[in-house]
Design an enzyme around this catalytic site. Structure first.
Site, short mmCIF file in Angstrom:
data_model
loop_
_atom_site.label_atom_id
_atom_site.label_comp_id
_atom_site.label_asym_id
_atom_site.label_seq_id
_atom_site.Cartn_x
_atom_site.Cartn_y
_atom_site.Cartn_z
N GLU A 1 0.87 -1.17 0.00
CA GLU A 1 0.00 0.00 0.00
C GLU A 1 0.91 1.22 0.00
O GLU A 1 2.13 1.10 0.00
CB GLU A 1 -0.91 -0.01 1.24
CG GLU A 1 -2.09 -0.99 1.15
CD GLU A 1 -3.18 -0.50 0.20
OE1 GLU A 1 -3.15 0.67 -0.18
OE2 GLU A 1 -4.04 -1.32 -0.17
N HIS B 1 -22.01 2.84 -11.25
CA HIS B 1 -21.08 2.25 -10.29
C HIS B 1 -21.36 2.78 -8.89
O HIS B 1 -22.03 3.78 -8.71
CB HIS B 1 -19.63 2.58 -10.68
CG HIS B 1 -19.12 1.79 -11.85
ND1 HIS B 1 -19.36 2.16 -13.15
CD2 HIS B 1 -18.42 0.62 -11.90
CE1 HIS B 1 -18.82 1.26 -13.96
NE2 HIS B 1 -18.24 0.31 -13.23
N LYS C 1 -16.49 5.11 -6.29
CA LYS C 1 -15.64 5.15 -7.50
C LYS C 1 -15.12 6.57 -7.74
O LYS C 1 -15.86 7.53 -7.64
CB LYS C 1 -16.44 4.65 -8.71
CG LYS C 1 -15.58 4.55 -9.96
CD LYS C 1 -16.23 3.70 -11.04
CE LYS C 1 -15.45 3.70 -12.34
NZ LYS C 1 -14.09 3.15 -12.20
N MET D 1 -11.89 -6.75 -16.62
CA MET D 1 -11.30 -8.09 -16.76
C MET D 1 -12.37 -9.17 -16.89
O MET D 1 -12.05 -10.35 -16.94
CB MET D 1 -10.42 -8.41 -15.55
CG MET D 1 -9.25 -7.48 -15.37
SD MET D 1 -7.82 -7.95 -16.35
CE MET D 1 -6.75 -6.53 -16.11
#
Ligand SMILES: NC(=O)C1=CN([C@@H]2O[C@H](COP(=O)(O)OP(=O)(O)OC[C@H]3O[C@@H](n4cnc5c(N)ncnc54)[C@H](OP(=O)(O)O)[C@@H]3O)[C@@H](O)[C@H]2O)C=CC1
Ligand SMILES: O=C(O)C1=N[C@H](C(=O)O)C[C@H](O)C1
Length: 268
Positions: free
Chosen positions: A34, A155, A159, A125
């Protein structure tokens, strides 16, 4: 075993991917990181994922752990992913990138790395959306002029980028197929006396709310009929499974290049 590092391992996608990597027979989760100021730096990654202790700590940057990796998976933030790609190319490590929101300049830099790195880069993906990347331009071509094209995406409220990377890719694939310049014909909202819709316009509209995982609808609206094609993702695991498939594929590639999921699926 494919030694896998997950960027942004505490994030929504990073943690989902790390859990699936941990459970996969062919992959080994050997690290995650991170930002240096993240509250989970130094915590056991397994504990943060809820799978019990794994004896690997959340690292504070990619360079701390990259030498151990066969591959890096990155779903973080556009500026971060670009920096991670620069580092990965220096260490000659393949990367699977799902991050969206790259500026045109950042995207140009990524494309310019094609001879220096193996990378699968895709704003989505999932198998379903990648099938849409293939067939939606074909539908646009067959319908031709006379059908108004609008894309609507929805969404979750967290986001950060809009419109979604998926919606932008769909718009750019359609524009390319229809010989239109998206810079000129892309419309990202309407208000006021905007006048009649121009036939060449491609509308791209972003809705945000709640915990919606990801929804995209492409409208082809003609006179007397309308086609609507919708993809709804109901779980982030759908994207994560696609990322794992890309990981297993990219480590077998010999040629450097910026690939996408259609390459992974053999649909090019
Ligand atoms: N291609 C696909 O199929 C999909 C793509 N996405 C894309 O993936 C990206 C991430 O989405 P999501 O998981 O929801 O977002 P999150 O904000 O939940 O996760 C991003 C993670 O990356 C971390 N991060 C940010 N900067 C850095 C850095 N410099 N180094 C290391 N870690 C960093 C964030 O930390 P912090 O919280 O401190 O900022 C966070 O933990 C977005 O661009 C999204 O659009 C999402 C779903 C599917
Ligand atoms: O941020 C998300 O969540 C998602 N982002 C991707 C995008 O921007 O296209 C893909 C997916 O729909 C989820």
């Amino acid at each position: 075993m494919i030694n896998t590092i997950v960027a942004g391992v505490c994030g929504r996608m990073g943690s989902t991917i790390a859990r699936l990597v941990h459970a996969d027979q062919e992959l080994k989760l050997i690290g995650g990181f991170e930002r240096p100021d993240h509250p989970k730096i130094g915590a056991d990654i397994g504990e943060t994922l809820g799978v019990g202790p794994l004896g690997i700590k959340v690292a504070s940057g990619l360079e701390e752990i990259i030498e151990l990796a066969d591959v890096i998976v990155d779903f973080t933030y556009h500026t971060a992913s670009l920096e991670h790609l620069r580092i990965a190319s220096k260490y000659d490590k393949p990367v699977v990138v799902g991050t969206t929101g790259f500026t045109p300049e950042e995207m140009a830099e990524i494309k310019s790395m094609a001879d220096k790195i193996k990378c699968v880069l895709s704003p989505n993906m999932s198998v379903g959306v990648n099938l849409l990347f293939k067939i939606v331009p074909q539908i646009a071509r067959v319908l031709g002029e006379g059908y108004d094209i609008e894309i609507v995406e929805m969404h979750h409220r967290m986001k950060k980028d809009a419109p979604s990377g998926t919606a932008m890719k769909l718009a750019s694939l359609i524009a390319e197929t229809m010989n239109r310049d998206l810079e000129k014909v892309g419309i990202y909202g309407r208000k006021g006396i905007v006048g009649e819709r121009k036939p060449q316009e491609i509308g791209v509209l972003a809705l945000r709310g709640g915990d919606v995982v990801g929804e995209h609808t492409i409208y082809f609206a003609g006179l007397g009929e309308r086609i609507e094609i919708t993809h709804r993702a109901s779980s982030r695991e759908t994207f994560a499974r696609g990322a794992l498939r890309a990981v297993k594929w990219i480590v077998t590639q010999e040629q450097n290049g910026i690939y996408d999921v259609l390459d992974v699926l053999g649909l090019k």
